[in-house]
Design a protein around this motif. Structure first.
Motif, PDB file in Angstrom:
ATOM      1  N   ARG A  21      -8.031  -0.915 -11.373  1.00 18.17           N
ATOM      2  CA  ARG A  21      -8.162  -1.990 -10.226  1.00 18.17           C
ATOM      3  C   ARG A  21      -9.113  -2.910 -10.580  1.00 18.17           C
ATOM      4  O   ARG A  21     -10.265  -2.867 -11.181  1.00 18.17           O
ATOM      5  CB  ARG A  21      -8.733  -1.194  -9.064  1.00 18.17           C
ATOM      6  CG  ARG A  21      -7.643  -0.276  -8.313  1.00 18.17           C
ATOM      7  CD  ARG A  21      -8.330   0.438  -7.337  1.00 18.17           C
ATOM      8  NE  ARG A  21      -7.530   1.327  -6.399  1.00 18.17           N
ATOM      9  CZ  ARG A  21      -7.907   2.014  -5.714  1.00 18.17           C
ATOM     10  NH1 ARG A  21      -9.041   2.076  -5.095  1.00 18.17           N
ATOM     11  NH2 ARG A  21      -7.031   3.005  -5.072  1.00 18.17           N
ATOM     12  N   LEU A  76     -11.470  -1.635  -2.729  1.00 15.20           N
ATOM     13  CA  LEU A  76     -10.107  -2.513  -2.383  1.00 15.20           C
ATOM     14  C   LEU A  76     -10.589  -3.812  -1.949  1.00 15.20           C
ATOM     15  O   LEU A  76     -11.629  -4.009  -1.440  1.00 15.20           O
ATOM     16  CB  LEU A  76      -9.348  -1.519  -1.096  1.00 15.20           C
ATOM     17  CG  LEU A  76      -8.909  -0.069  -1.463  1.00 15.20           C
ATOM     18  CD1 LEU A  76      -8.530   0.503  -0.365  1.00 15.20           C
ATOM     19  CD2 LEU A  76      -7.970  -0.211  -2.592  1.00 15.20           C
ATOM     20  N   TRP A  90      -5.629  -3.715   0.259  1.00 18.72           N
ATOM     21  CA  TRP A  90      -4.815  -3.716  -1.036  1.00 18.72           C
ATOM     22  C   TRP A  90      -5.507  -3.476  -2.472  1.00 18.72           C
ATOM     23  O   TRP A  90      -6.938  -3.618  -2.405  1.00 18.72           O
ATOM     24  CB  TRP A  90      -4.217  -5.171  -1.263  1.00 18.72           C
ATOM     25  CG  TRP A  90      -3.174  -5.445  -0.264  1.00 18.72           C
ATOM     26  CD1 TRP A  90      -3.681  -6.044   0.932  1.00 18.72           C
ATOM     27  CD2 TRP A  90      -1.909  -5.524  -0.166  1.00 18.72           C
ATOM     28  NE1 TRP A  90      -2.565  -6.307   1.554  1.00 18.72           N
ATOM     29  CE2 TRP A  90      -1.643  -5.990   1.045  1.00 18.72           C
ATOM     30  CE3 TRP A  90      -0.907  -5.163  -1.291  1.00 18.72           C
ATOM     31  CZ2 TRP A  90      -0.099  -6.208   1.320  1.00 18.72           C
ATOM     32  CZ3 TRP A  90       0.714  -5.423  -0.786  1.00 18.72           C
ATOM     33  CH2 TRP A  90       0.793  -6.137   0.478  1.00 18.72           C
ATOM     34  N   SER A  91      -5.015  -2.615  -3.295  1.00 22.62           N
ATOM     35  CA  SER A  91      -5.408  -2.707  -4.520  1.00 22.62           C
ATOM     36  C   SER A  91      -4.722  -3.608  -5.642  1.00 22.62           C
ATOM     37  O   SER A  91      -3.603  -3.906  -5.379  1.00 22.62           O
ATOM     38  CB  SER A  91      -5.499  -1.354  -5.264  1.00 22.62           C
ATOM     39  OG  SER A  91      -3.942  -0.804  -5.158  1.00 22.62           O
ATOM     40  N   ARG A 102      -0.839  -3.350  -4.296  1.00 22.03           N
ATOM     41  CA  ARG A 102      -0.355  -2.229  -3.618  1.00 22.03           C
ATOM     42  C   ARG A 102      -1.108  -2.011  -2.262  1.00 22.03           C
ATOM     43  O   ARG A 102      -2.321  -1.979  -2.390  1.00 22.03           O
ATOM     44  CB  ARG A 102      -0.537  -0.780  -4.462  1.00 22.03           C
ATOM     45  CG  ARG A 102       0.147  -0.715  -5.706  1.00 22.03           C
ATOM     46  CD  ARG A 102       0.117   0.527  -6.543  1.00 22.03           C
ATOM     47  NE  ARG A 102       0.636   0.336  -7.745  1.00 22.03           N
ATOM     48  CZ  ARG A 102       0.433  -0.103  -8.863  1.00 22.03           C
ATOM     49  NH1 ARG A 102      -0.685  -0.747  -8.697  1.00 22.03           N
ATOM     50  NH2 ARG A 102       1.100  -0.071  -9.891  1.00 22.03           N
ATOM     51  N   GLU A 104      -2.569  -0.257   0.449  1.00 22.80           N
ATOM     52  CA  GLU A 104      -3.140   0.915   0.339  1.00 22.80           C
ATOM     53  C   GLU A 104      -3.447   1.506   1.679  1.00 22.80           C
ATOM     54  O   GLU A 104      -3.471   2.700   2.078  1.00 22.80           O
ATOM     55  CB  GLU A 104      -4.586   0.983  -0.333  1.00 22.80           C
ATOM     56  CG  GLU A 104      -4.722   0.477  -1.684  1.00 22.80           C
ATOM     57  CD  GLU A 104      -3.975   1.497  -2.827  1.00 22.80           C
ATOM     58  OE1 GLU A 104      -3.906   2.670  -2.321  1.00 22.80           O
ATOM     59  OE2 GLU A 104      -3.645   1.157  -3.873  1.00 22.80           O
ATOM     60  N   PRO A 107       0.581   3.364   0.864  1.00 24.38           N
ATOM     61  CA  PRO A 107       0.843   3.157  -0.257  1.00 24.38           C
ATOM     62  C   PRO A 107       2.295   3.115  -0.560  1.00 24.38           C
ATOM     63  O   PRO A 107       2.914   2.729  -1.565  1.00 24.38           O
ATOM     64  CB  PRO A 107       0.185   4.260  -1.188  1.00 24.38           C
ATOM     65  CG  PRO A 107      -0.922   4.459  -0.502  1.00 24.38           C
ATOM     66  CD  PRO A 107      -0.506   4.425   0.884  1.00 24.38           C
ATOM     67  N   GLU A 111       4.467  -2.624  -2.427  1.00 27.61           N
ATOM     68  CA  GLU A 111       4.173  -3.105  -4.014  1.00 27.61           C
ATOM     69  C   GLU A 111       4.763  -4.439  -4.109  1.00 27.61           C
ATOM     70  O   GLU A 111       5.878  -4.783  -4.394  1.00 27.61           O
ATOM     71  CB  GLU A 111       4.515  -2.042  -4.850  1.00 27.61           C
ATOM     72  CG  GLU A 111       3.726  -2.406  -6.249  1.00 27.61           C
ATOM     73  CD  GLU A 111       3.871  -1.296  -7.407  1.00 27.61           C
ATOM     74  OE1 GLU A 111       3.204  -0.238  -7.474  1.00 27.61           O
ATOM     75  OE2 GLU A 111       5.116  -1.147  -8.099  1.00 27.61           O
TER      76      GLU A 111
END
Length: 131
Positions: A21, A76, A90-91, A102, A104, A107, A111
């Motif tokens: 990440r 994140l 989000w990551s 993504r 989170e 999840p 994406e």
């Protein structure tokens, strides 16, 4: 040779190692001053302008823009917007083809892939006024 084939099949079956990440500093350095367009698979999803001071402007490419800001929480990148104060976290991973984001909070839901970078401003039509 017959021992090499099972080993080769095992290597092919293993998923590629996930990229780490991005940290808040890496995300800021990559995005600051850019307008990035995101896609959900082959479909356009939206675009975001990354402004100084961790401020952002998001659009679903419908002419409406939402101002917000982002911050790091628990590894994140979390966004809050003027019309939606609940954090959307989000990551982000950086790949050779751009960012992968993504969602989170759920999840399985979203994406996104960086589809393009533009130097031009987003089309923001302004507030709706009625009669």
């Amino acid at each position: 040779m017959r021992h090499a084939l099972p080993a080769l099949c095992l290597m092919i079956a293993l998923p590629a190692a996930a990229e780490p990440r991005m940290s808040a500093a890496e995300f800021d350095a990559y995005t600051r001053g850019k307008t990035l367009y995101y896609a959900d698979g082959a479909e356009p999803y939206g675009a975001e302008i990354y402004l100084p001071g961790r401020r952002v402007r998001w659009s679903f490419l419908d002419g409406e823009c939402r101002d917000g800001e982002w911050y790091e929480a628990g590894g994140l990148i979390c966004f809050v917007y003027e019309d939606r104060p609940d954090a959307q976290c989000w990551s982000f991973e950086r790949r050779a083809t751009g960012l992968i984001a993504r969602f989170e909070n759920d999840p399985a839901a979203t994406e996104l892939y960086e589809a393009a970078e533009q130097d031009e401003e987003l089309l923001c039509l302004g507030p709706k006024v009625g009669v």
